[in-house]
Design a protein around this motif. Structure first.
Motif, PDB file in Angstrom:
ATOM      1  N   TYR A 159       9.200  18.258 -14.238  1.00 13.06           N
ATOM      2  CA  TYR A 159       9.981  19.477 -14.500  1.00 13.06           C
ATOM      3  C   TYR A 159       9.718  20.525 -13.422  1.00 13.06           C
ATOM      4  O   TYR A 159      10.659  21.170 -12.928  1.00 13.06           O
ATOM      5  CB  TYR A 159       9.621  20.043 -15.874  1.00 13.06           C
ATOM      6  N   ALA A 160       8.456  20.667 -13.008  1.00 11.16           N
ATOM      7  CA  ALA A 160       8.125  21.640 -11.962  1.00 11.16           C
ATOM      8  C   ALA A 160       8.784  21.268 -10.643  1.00 11.16           C
ATOM      9  O   ALA A 160       9.355  22.118  -9.954  1.00 11.16           O
ATOM     10  CB  ALA A 160       6.610  21.721 -11.787  1.00 11.16           C
ATOM     11  N   ALA A 161       8.732  19.974 -10.293  1.00 10.06           N
ATOM     12  CA  ALA A 161       9.334  19.519  -9.037  1.00 10.06           C
ATOM     13  C   ALA A 161      10.845  19.725  -9.056  1.00 10.06           C
ATOM     14  O   ALA A 161      11.438  20.178  -8.066  1.00 10.06           O
ATOM     15  CB  ALA A 161       9.004  18.048  -8.798  1.00 10.06           C
ATOM     16  N   ALA A 162      11.480  19.417 -10.197  1.00  9.33           N
ATOM     17  CA  ALA A 162      12.930  19.583 -10.308  1.00  9.33           C
ATOM     18  C   ALA A 162      13.323  21.050 -10.160  1.00  9.33           C
ATOM     19  O   ALA A 162      14.320  21.378  -9.505  1.00  9.33           O
ATOM     20  CB  ALA A 162      13.416  19.039 -11.655  1.00  9.33           C
ATOM     21  N   LEU A 296      13.326  13.824  -5.023  1.00 12.98           N
ATOM     22  CA  LEU A 296      14.251  14.799  -5.596  1.00 12.98           C
ATOM     23  C   LEU A 296      14.978  15.579  -4.504  1.00 12.98           C
ATOM     24  O   LEU A 296      16.173  15.890  -4.638  1.00 12.98           O
ATOM     25  CB  LEU A 296      13.500  15.760  -6.520  1.00 12.98           C
ATOM     26  N   MET A 297      14.275  15.923  -3.414  1.00 16.06           N
ATOM     27  CA  MET A 297      14.918  16.627  -2.306  1.00 16.06           C
ATOM     28  C   MET A 297      16.049  15.796  -1.722  1.00 16.06           C
ATOM     29  O   MET A 297      17.141  16.300  -1.436  1.00 16.06           O
ATOM     30  CB  MET A 297      13.887  16.948  -1.222  1.00 16.06           C
ATOM     31  N   LEU A 298      15.794  14.505  -1.545  1.00 18.05           N
ATOM     32  CA  LEU A 298      16.816  13.612  -0.998  1.00 18.05           C
ATOM     33  C   LEU A 298      17.986  13.484  -1.958  1.00 18.05           C
ATOM     34  O   LEU A 298      19.158  13.573  -1.560  1.00 18.05           O
ATOM     35  CB  LEU A 298      16.199  12.242  -0.719  1.00 18.05           C
ATOM     36  N   PHE A 299      17.668  13.313  -3.244  1.00 25.86           N
ATOM     37  CA  PHE A 299      18.708  13.152  -4.265  1.00 25.86           C
ATOM     38  C   PHE A 299      19.588  14.395  -4.361  1.00 25.86           C
ATOM     39  O   PHE A 299      20.825  14.316  -4.300  1.00 25.86           O
ATOM     40  CB  PHE A 299      18.051  12.860  -5.619  1.00 25.86           C
ATOM     41  N   VAL A 300      18.955  15.555  -4.490  1.00 26.12           N
ATOM     42  CA  VAL A 300      19.703  16.808  -4.679  1.00 26.12           C
ATOM     43  C   VAL A 300      20.371  17.247  -3.373  1.00 26.12           C
ATOM     44  O   VAL A 300      21.495  17.761  -3.376  1.00 26.12           O
ATOM     45  CB  VAL A 300      18.776  17.920  -5.224  1.00 26.12           C
ATOM     46  N   GLY A 301      19.693  17.066  -2.253  1.00 23.60           N
ATOM     47  CA  GLY A 301      20.282  17.432  -0.969  1.00 23.60           C
ATOM     48  C   GLY A 301      21.564  16.662  -0.702  1.00 23.60           C
ATOM     49  O   GLY A 301      22.579  17.230  -0.276  1.00 23.60           O
TER      50      GLY A 301
END
Length: 377
Positions: A159-162, A296-301
Motif C-alpha cells: 500500500y505504501a509503495a502504491a 509498480l513504477m513500470l506498471f503505472v508509468g
C-alpha cells in the motif's frame, strides 16, 4: 520537532517557492516553463533535500492546504467564470474526459500484460490494478475505496509503495499537461474553442483593494462553510459540487464581478497547493520499497504513457483544442483540484467549471470501473 518541521517554517518556505517561481518568469527561458511547473519543481527539490518534509510525512500546514486553502482558492478563482463560456466548453471537455477514462482502462490492461505485475505483487495484483484504474479515472477517493475493499491497506509495504508511485507518476503528468498544449499548438495549430477568446485574461498587474480582499475572503470562507453544512444534509453529493454551484451563482452578480483580485488571490492559493503536490515526489520513500516499487513504477508509468498517447492521439485526429485535452487528462489523472489548476495555469477560465464537473464525474465512475477491472483480471 526540528525547525524544518515547524509549521511556520514550512508555510514560509512554500511562499518563498511561489515567489521564486514567479521571479523566474522575468527570464525568457523561465517563461517557457511557467510558474506552476517551477513551483512543483522547486518544492520537489526542497523536500528531497530535507529542507521541508514531504506531504507523505504529514504536517498541519499540508493538511490545512488540502482541507481549506485549495478549496478557498478554487472558490475564489471560480468567481470570475462566465456562464456563456461554460456552455461552449462543457461538451468538448466531457467527450475528452470520457475518452481519457477509456484510455486509462486500455493503459491498465496493456500494462498488465506487458509488465505482468502479479509475479512481484502476488494475489493482490488485480486489486492494485483496480486501484490505479479508479484513481486515474477519478481520484484518491476511488483509490482508497478499492484498497479498503480488497484489504490492500493491510499489506503495509504494498500500500505504501502504491501510494508513493501514484504521487511520483501523477506529479510529472501534471507538469506534462501544462507543457504539452503550448508546444503542440505551435507544431500542430488547432482552433481554440470560441469560449477561449472571451474567457482568456490579460496577464497585466491586478491591483487588490482592502475591500475587495475582505469581500473575496469572506465569500470564500462562508461559501466553504455553507458547502460543508449542505454536505451534512445531502451526504451523497460531493462537497465540490456545492462549492462550485455557490461560486457560479455568486459570479453572476455585478457586485462580485466588480471585485478586484479574483485571479491574483485564487491563483496564488492554487500555486501553494501545487507547491505541496511537489513535495509528494519523495524519492527516499520510493527507495525504501525496493523491487516492488520498481515493478509498480513500470506498471503505472506505462499505464499513464498509454493514457496520454490515446487521449492526445485521438484528440489530435478529432482536431480538438489542445488545452481541452490537457485539462480532461488532468481531470482523470489528478482529479478536481489539479484539473482546475491546469485550467487556471493555461489561462482558460472557461474550462474551470467544466473541469470541476468532469472531475466529479470521475469520482462517481472511478470506483465502479476500478472494481470491474479488478474483477476481470
Amino acid at each position: 520537532m526540528t525547525f524544518t518541521q515547524e509549521p511556520l517554517f514550512i508555510a514560509g518556505t512554500l511562499c518563498i517557492a511561489v515567489f521564486f517561481a514567479n521571479w523566474l518568469m522575468r527570464f525568457p527561458w523561465g517563461k517557457t516553463v511557467g510558474t506552476p511547473i517551477w513551483v512543483i519543481l522547486i518544492c520537489a527539490l526542497l523536500s528531497n533535500l530535507g529542507v521541508i518534509p514531504s506531504a507523505m510525512e504529514g504536517s498541519p500546514v499540508y493538511d490545512g492546504v488540502f482541507l481549506y486553502l485549495a478549496p478557498l482558492g478554487i472558490f475564489i478563482a471560480l468567481l470570475e467564470v462566465d456562464l456563456k463560456s461554460v456552455k461552449k466548453a462543457g461538451l468538448p471537455l466531457l467527450l475528452m474526459f470520457l475518452l481519457g477514462s477509456l484510455a486509462t482502462v486500455i493503459g491498465v490492461l496493456v500494462s498488465w500484460f506487458l509488465v505482468n505485475p502479479a509475479v512481484q505483487i502476488g494475489d493482490l495484483a488485480p486489486a492494485v490494478a483496480g486501484m490505479f484504474t479508479g484513481t486515474y479515472i477519478g481520484g484518491s477517493i476511488n483509490f482508497n475505496a478499492i484498497a479498503l475493499h480488497y484489504e490492500v491497506n493491510q499489506s503495509g509495504n504494498l500500500y505504501a509503495a502504491a501510494t508513493v508511485v501514484d504521487n511520483l507518476i501523477g506529479t510529472p503528468w501534471i507538469i506534462a499537461t501544462l507543457i504539452l498544449p503550448k508546444y503542440l499548438q505551435k507544431l500542430f495549430p488547432r482552433k481554440k474553442l470560441a469560449s477561449a477568446y472571451s474567457g482568456e485574461k490579460s496577464q497585466g498587474i491586478e491591483y487588490v483593494s482592502i475591500s475587495s480582499l475582505a469581500s473575496l475572503l469572506a465569500l470564500g470562507l462562508l461559501g466553504i462553510t455553507v458547502s460543508k453544512v449542505l454536505v451534512g444534509w445531502f451526504s451523497q453529493v460531493p462537497e465540490i459540487i456545492f462549492l462550485t454551484t455557490l461560486a457560479l451563482i455568486l459570479a453572476q452578480f455585478p457586485a462580485v464581478q466588480q471585485l478586484y483580485g479574483k485571479h491574483t488571490i485564487g491563483f496564488f492559493m492554487i500555486l501553494i497547493f501545487l507547491a505541496v503536490i511537489g513535495t509528494l515526489c519523495d524519492f527516499g520513500a520510493l527507495a525504501q520499497t525496493g523491487e516492488l516499487a520498481g515493478t509498480l513504477m513500470l506498471f503505472v508509468g506505462l499505464l499513464v504513457l498509454i493514457h496520454g498517447l490515446v487521449i492526445f492521439g485521438v484528440g489530435a485526429m478529432l482536431k480538438m483544442d489542445w488545452d481541452v485535452i490537457a485539462v480532461a487528462s488532468q481531470a482523470n489523472v489528478g482529479g478536481n483540484t489539479t484539473a482546475i489548476a491546469a485550467a487556471e495555469s493555461l489561462n482558460r477560465p472557461d474550462l474551470l467549471i467544466p473541469g470541476v464537473l468532469v472531475g466529479s464525474l470521475g469520482n462517481a465512475l472511478g470506483t465502479y470501473v476500478g472494481f470491474a477491472v479488478a474483477g476481470m483480471l
